[in-house]
Design a protein around this motif. Structure first.
Motif, mmCIF file in Angstrom:
data_model
loop_
_atom_site.group_PDB
_atom_site.id
_atom_site.type_symbol
_atom_site.label_atom_id
_atom_site.label_comp_id
_atom_site.label_asym_id
_atom_site.label_seq_id
_atom_site.Cartn_x
_atom_site.Cartn_y
_atom_site.Cartn_z
ATOM 1 N N LEU A 75 0.830 -1.196 0.000
ATOM 2 C CA LEU A 75 0.000 0.000 0.000
ATOM 3 C C LEU A 75 0.870 1.252 0.000
ATOM 4 O O LEU A 75 2.021 1.238 0.446
ATOM 5 N N THR A 76 0.297 2.351 -0.479
ATOM 6 C CA THR A 76 0.997 3.632 -0.520
ATOM 7 C C THR A 76 0.134 4.683 0.179
ATOM 8 O O THR A 76 0.130 4.789 1.380
ATOM 9 N N SER A 77 -0.614 5.442 -0.612
ATOM 10 C CA SER A 77 -1.584 6.406 -0.087
ATOM 11 C C SER A 77 -2.973 5.985 -0.548
ATOM 12 O O SER A 77 -3.125 5.334 -1.582
ATOM 13 N N HIS A 78 -3.985 6.383 0.224
ATOM 14 C CA HIS A 78 -5.358 6.055 -0.162
ATOM 15 C C HIS A 78 -6.315 6.986 0.562
ATOM 16 O O HIS A 78 -5.898 7.815 1.393
ATOM 17 N N VAL A 79 -7.607 6.840 0.253
ATOM 18 C CA VAL A 79 -8.621 7.706 0.834
ATOM 19 C C VAL A 79 -8.489 7.711 2.349
ATOM 20 O O VAL A 79 -8.329 6.678 2.983
ATOM 21 N N GLY A 80 -8.562 8.889 2.922
ATOM 22 C CA GLY A 80 -8.435 9.072 4.356
ATOM 23 C C GLY A 80 -8.500 10.546 4.747
ATOM 24 O O GLY A 80 -9.313 10.894 5.588
ATOM 25 N N PRO A 81 -7.655 11.394 4.145
ATOM 26 C CA PRO A 81 -6.485 11.057 3.313
ATOM 27 C C PRO A 81 -5.379 10.430 4.160
ATOM 28 O O PRO A 81 -5.013 10.963 5.206
ATOM 29 N N THR A 82 -4.887 9.278 3.703
ATOM 30 C CA THR A 82 -3.921 8.480 4.446
ATOM 31 C C THR A 82 -2.675 8.263 3.613
ATOM 32 O O THR A 82 -2.762 8.005 2.407
#
Length: 673
Positions: free
Chosen positions: A276-283
């Motif tokens: 994983l890297t970045s994703h909705v969260g913003p995370t």
């Protein structure tokens, strides 16, 4: 308009307005007061005049990051220990289920403090009273701020003392949760960036859950332009080698928050491991160990009270800004430049822990890797750029499952020359794999690297698996299924980012398209007639019957032999790019023969089909084919994936090759349809 200041490669430049007026490179501020640390009762504040970092004490959670007029880029609506934190998933060796644990410090120290840098430590020590409750590790997590640096660093030292309880470390990472009202544009790569959904869009009233909880279809998003799209954090995964920088951008003010990983030496699974890297969260995540796209094979397992210590990081959290609103391209390009600066500075000189080896404590290894395959060329082959790396001693290919030690990888040049620098002291094997060839290379001897020494291995020769000439082949041996047919997604389950994209395999639900494309029977591939780019589906998956249950599928490869050598053994090479709880059975000219002529037995737990990964762990099977199994004239190979308990069970092929017996001349024609 005032001149903008910038710091590139550690040198102070005064940028000319005509080129960089719109971008603020925070860099080294002229006349700055240096770095300060304020230790309060419940907080520690690091400040260099550019970025202010607030950490809880003694826990060491990131409660606030102040930058460019934004009082806190972290999500203040979250609890303080849910904004920025180290965490892990672990389980005792006698349990299967994992336990989530945030890494909280119980002791705090200022490790180093002067005008040029501050380093602080948050430590936790394991005690027998923690048995079964907390992971049996001593953990020292650290934060570093440098003078003039537009960001901060974090790293941690994990230690398992001899005699401590056995356990599995399923995952460990650093997580950052940013302000959702500011950071709505995500960037993973040049062609993988866009305005993202809001976290509220994933709630029950605004979305519907799809085949697994991570994937939702947006039915009533706040941004109406996203209605009908699929959001799934796994769509934004990357291979370790490509995950050097990613993050988020705020449009007002125009600010970027970036996670830069200057080296992958401390990550599990080597350069091709996906995560994983970045994703909705913003995370934004810095992933160090996980079972994603690999299963338990890359999970460190500690047994018999063994001693272990490892340094994860440092990683750099970089912030930048632009004077104009909504300047994602400018901020992204600057983040990439800063990433390159960090890569060139590796290994860092500033970490205060003696467990992090500085450049003078490391060694290097060089050599030249050539390929010898007499059925392709009488000369050595060196035009393909091999992946060459040092990892813990093991079997050929074991590097992709290795997770306790450090790995050091480079790409050889077109002549096969490689130079692996900044290698930590230790004992390694040299491993390699070459695009265009199956199998793995491993050095015949262990290599001991000591401080300051250089080892030249000279010319090394890789003899890839080969018994005889090629009768036919399907695909490209590159450890990926990307060259095969990847269908368009169902229009109901689309992510517009990946429409007409080179990573089209990242669309949700492609596994269900198999039954749409083959409604009346399974795939049949005819050598000499079919084209693997159009006629070989990217994954051998299950299909639903009329009652909704999953059924096994059997693919056919049809080919023609002008003659069969009665006393020779043919060879079928099957390279898999992924496997998830699958069993591939192979039969020759009789689809019902029992037992099958060959079976892989149950293999794989990488879940790459569901996670849109196009590959997981690499598998190579070399199958002896008795000449009595073959016919002069038309032949059929039946490939059956027998395990069908879910739609995500299946295999992805990398490459298939049929070889004639050694010393013969290949002769084959296509089977007429």
């Amino acid at each position: 308009m005032a001149l903008a200041l910038t710091a590139l490669h550690g040198i102070i430049f005064v940028a000319i307005l005509t080129s960089f007026a719109c971008l603020n490179y925070p860099g080294l501020a002229i006349g700055d007061a240096g770095v300060t640390v304020h230790v309060e009762r419940e907080y520690v504040v690091l400040d260099n005049g550019i970025v202010q970092l607030t950490l809880s004490k003694p826990g060491g959670s990131i409660t606030g990051v102040k930058y460019h007029g934004v009082d806190n880029v972290m999500e203040a609506m979250e609890k303080e220990d849910r904004r920025g934190y180290w965490d892990l998933v672990w389980n005792p060796s006698d349990r299967d289920s994992g336990m989530f644990q945030k890494v909280y410090g119980t002791e705090f120290d200022v490790v180093q403090q002067d005008a040029n840098q501050v380093e602080v430590s948050f430590r936790t020590k394991w005690e027998p009273s923690h048995l079964g409750k907390l992971v049996p590790l001593n953990i020292d997590k650290r934060f570093v701020m440098l003078r003039g640096s537009s960001g901060f660093y974090t790293y941690a030292i994990y230690e398992h003392l001899q005699g401590w309880p056995d356990f599995n470390l399923g995952e460990t990472r650093v997580a950052f949760k940013l302000r959702k009202d500011k950071f709505q544009y995500m960037a993973i790569a040049d062609k993988r960036q866009r305005i993202m959904p809001m976290p509220d869009d994933r709630s029950d009233g605004r979305s519907e859950t799809l085949g697994y909880p991570e994937a939702v279809r947006l039915t009533d998003p706040i941004n109406a332009a996203l209605r009908g799209e699929v959001d799934d954090k796994y769509q934004h995964s990357s291979e370790n080698k490509d995950s050097l920088v990613h993050g988020w951008i705020s449009s007002d003010p125009s600010v970027g928050f970036w996670l830069i990983t200057p080296s992958n030496e401390f990550k599990a699974g080597g350069p091709l491991k996906q995560d994983l890297t970045s994703h909705v969260g913003p995370t934004t995540l810095a992933m160090f160990v996980s079972s994603h796209y690999s299963g338990v094979d890359t999970v460190p397992k500690f047994r018999n009270g063994e001693y272990w210590k490892k340094v994860f990081g440092p990683v750099f959290i970089y912030l930048n800004s632009a004077s104009e609103k909504s300047a994602p391209k400018l901020l992204w390009e600057d983040a990439k430049k800063q990433m390159q600066v960090e890569v060139e500075k590796w290994p860092y000189e500033f970490p205060g822990s003696e467990d992090f080896h500085k450049s003078e404590q490391r060694g290097s290894v060089s050599g030249r890797l050539l390929v010898q395959d007499k059925y392709i060329s009488k000369e050595y082959i060196n035009e393909n750029s091999a992946f060459v790396g040092l990892a813990s001693p093991g079997e050929a290919g074991s590097w992709q499952r290795e997770s306790k030690g450090y790995q050091f990888w480079v790409r050889a040049d077109v002549n096969g020359n490689f130079f692996v620098k900044n290698v930590r002291t230790g004992v390694y094997n040299l491993y390699a794999w070459v695009p265009g060839f199956i199998g793995d290379y491993k050095s015949s001897i262990n290599i001991t690297v000591t401080s300051g020494n250089h080892i030249n291995l000279g010319i090394l020769v890789y003899n890839p698996p080969r018994d005889g000439p090629t009768l036919w082949e399907i695909g490209i041996p590159d450890r990926s299924a990307a060259e095969f047919f990847v269908p368009d997604p169902d229009p109901k389950y689309i992510n517009r980012l990946y429409v007409n994209h080179s990573d089209r395999f990242r669309q949700y639900g492609l596994w269900d398209r198999y039954a749409d494309l083959y409604p009346d029977g399974d795939l049949i591939y005819t050598i000499g007639v079919s084209d693997y780019r159009k006629d070989w589906f990217y994954a051998q998956v299950t299909r639903k019957d009329g009652q909704g249950s999953e059924q096994a599928t059997t693919w056919q490869i049809r080919f023609r032999l002008d003659s069969v050598h009665p006393n020779g053994t043919y060879k079928l090479r099957v390279a898999l790019a992924a496997a998830h709880l699958s069993e591939l059975q192979v039969r020759f000219n009789n689809p019902r023969v029992q037992p099958a002529d060959f079976t892989t037995k149950l293999i794989g737990r990488d879940n790459s089909i569901a996670r849109q990964g196009i590959h997981g762990l690499y598998w190579l099977f070399s199958i002896d084919v008795d000449s009595s199994w073959l016919l002069e004239g038309d032949n059929v190979i039946f490939l059956t994936q027998t395990r069908c308990q879910s739609p995500f069970r299946g295999v992805m092929y990398d490459y298939i090759r049929m070889e004639a017996p050694a010393g013969t001349v290949a002769s084959t024609d296509a089977v007429a349809e």
